[in-house]
Design a protein around this motif. Structure first.
Motif, short mmCIF file in Angstrom:
data_model
loop_
_atom_site.label_atom_id
_atom_site.label_comp_id
_atom_site.label_asym_id
_atom_site.label_seq_id
_atom_site.Cartn_x
_atom_site.Cartn_y
_atom_site.Cartn_z
N VAL A 2 48.34 44.97 49.11
CA VAL A 2 47.33 45.99 49.38
C VAL A 2 48.05 47.23 49.89
O VAL A 2 48.66 47.21 50.96
CB VAL A 2 46.31 45.52 50.42
CG1 VAL A 2 45.21 46.58 50.61
CG2 VAL A 2 45.68 44.18 50.02
N ILE A 13 40.53 44.90 53.53
CA ILE A 13 40.79 44.07 52.36
C ILE A 13 41.91 43.08 52.63
O ILE A 13 41.83 41.90 52.27
CB ILE A 13 41.12 44.93 51.14
CG1 ILE A 13 39.90 45.78 50.73
CG2 ILE A 13 41.57 44.07 49.95
CD1 ILE A 13 40.16 46.77 49.62
N VAL A 83 46.02 45.61 44.88
CA VAL A 83 44.95 46.48 45.35
C VAL A 83 45.54 47.85 45.63
O VAL A 83 46.33 48.02 46.55
CB VAL A 83 44.27 45.92 46.62
CG1 VAL A 83 43.19 46.89 47.10
CG2 VAL A 83 43.67 44.55 46.35
N ASN A 85 44.92 51.12 47.12
CA ASN A 85 43.98 51.67 48.09
C ASN A 85 44.51 52.90 48.82
O ASN A 85 43.72 53.71 49.32
CB ASN A 85 43.63 50.59 49.13
CG ASN A 85 42.98 51.17 50.36
OD1 ASN A 85 41.79 51.47 50.37
ND2 ASN A 85 43.76 51.35 51.43
N LEU A 138 42.67 45.80 41.42
CA LEU A 138 41.48 46.46 41.98
C LEU A 138 41.89 47.81 42.53
O LEU A 138 42.83 47.91 43.32
CB LEU A 138 40.85 45.61 43.07
CG LEU A 138 39.56 46.14 43.69
CD1 LEU A 138 38.59 45.01 44.00
CD2 LEU A 138 39.82 46.95 44.95
N ASN A 139 41.19 48.85 42.09
CA ASN A 139 41.44 50.21 42.56
C ASN A 139 40.27 50.69 43.40
O ASN A 139 39.12 50.67 42.93
CB ASN A 139 41.67 51.15 41.38
CG ASN A 139 42.95 50.84 40.63
OD1 ASN A 139 43.91 50.32 41.21
ND2 ASN A 139 42.99 51.14 39.35
N ALA A 216 35.52 42.91 48.18
CA ALA A 216 36.65 43.01 47.25
C ALA A 216 37.24 41.64 46.96
O ALA A 216 37.55 41.30 45.81
CB ALA A 216 37.71 43.93 47.84
N THR A 217 37.41 40.83 48.00
CA THR A 217 38.01 39.51 47.84
C THR A 217 37.12 38.59 47.02
O THR A 217 37.60 37.86 46.13
CB THR A 217 38.29 38.89 49.22
OG1 THR A 217 39.21 39.74 49.92
CG2 THR A 217 38.89 37.51 49.10
N LEU A 220 37.51 39.66 43.43
CA LEU A 220 38.81 39.31 42.86
C LEU A 220 38.95 37.82 42.60
O LEU A 220 39.65 37.41 41.67
CB LEU A 220 39.92 39.77 43.81
CG LEU A 220 40.17 41.29 43.84
CD1 LEU A 220 40.98 41.68 45.07
CD2 LEU A 220 40.87 41.74 42.57
#
Length: 260
Positions: A2, A13, A83, A85, A138-139, A216-217, A220
């Motif tokens: 992350v 996250i 991720v 971020n 993930l963005n 988010a988790t 994912l």
């Protein structure tokens, strides 16, 4: 891993991934024992049930991003979750006014770090993700990608990230790797909490970074993530879908006019 996880959404996250037992690389510029540092975030990830590993990195410097992934490659065989971020809030923040009122550096802060750095990190992460048995990207973006929020440079960075993710999803599809965009609502990060005290803002309906992290988790780790590749996923929708609550037992939502 992350990026930009010493504080704010990135930290949330990272902690949520830790709750699921993940080994999480946390990155950022600030190291040490302070509350808002990558080392503190890493310790909190470990305390949450995972394994936190801190690597100091200025994501505005390509060479440091390259060194970051070289170190990761020396320690693990693959990256299962990337991720993107990391983000740089301009100083002073570019809230309102015209683009001519802001120094040109604002563009480099918001688009250089909030968009270009994600591309660079994704480029270096690619081979490590290909080595995974089930990688995902993930963005973290914003409703500012669809309607005016804060400044024109902010919107350009967010809408650019949305498009970048959609096109990366197209290119990653043959590899079986999904790429999705996350849209948080109003989030009570440390920066927003400080601003709220000065401007008497009401944060009672704001999402906490941990709620965003749990959304988010859950996304994912969902079994149908590939079917969502290239899409924008809203935190409030995910909280309802997966029955998620924040550390206070709440599920606040913040709706935006640009939502649909």
């Amino acid at each position: 891993m992350v990026t930009g996880s010493s504080r704010g959404i990135g930290k949330g996250i990272a902690l949520a991934l830790g709750e699921q037992g993940c080994t999480v690389y946390v990155t950022g510029r600030t190291a040490g024992d302070g509350e808002l540092s990558i080392d503190t975030s890493a310790r909190m990830v470990t305390a949450a049930g995972g394994e936190g590993r801190a690597i100091q990195c200025d994501h505005g410097v390509d060479a440091q991003i390259e060194a970051l992934f070289q170190q990761i490659a020396s320690e693990v065989d693959c990256i299962d979750i990337l991720v993107n971020n990391v983000y740089k809030i301009p100083s002073p923040p570019a809230w309102g006014g015209g683009y001519w009122d802001h120094p040109i550096q604002v563009w480099d802060d918001q688009v250089g770090i909030g968009l270009r750095a994600h591309y660079v990190a994704s480029w270096h992460a690619a081979q490590l993700m290909f080595a995974s048995q089930g990688a995902a990207m993930l963005n973290v973006s914003s409703p500012g990608g669809q309607s005016y929020h804060f400044s024109s440079s902010y919107g350009a960075g967010k809408s650019g990230l949305d498009r970048l993710t959609k096109d990366m999803a197209h290119e990653l599809a043959p590899k079986g790797i999904p790429a999705v965009v996350l849209y948080p609502g109003s989030v009570s990060t440390e920066f927003i909490q400080a601003a709220a005290k000065e401007q008497e803002m009401d944060l009672s309906q704001s999402q906490t970074p941990l709620l965003v992290g749990r959304a988010a988790t859950s996304l994912l780790l969902s079994s149908d993530l590939m079917s969502r590749t290239g899409t924008i996923q809203w935190v409030e929708d995910l909280a309802e879908e997966f029955d998620l609550h924040d550390e206070n037992g709440r599920r606040p939502s913040q709706r935006y006019a640009a939502r649909r």
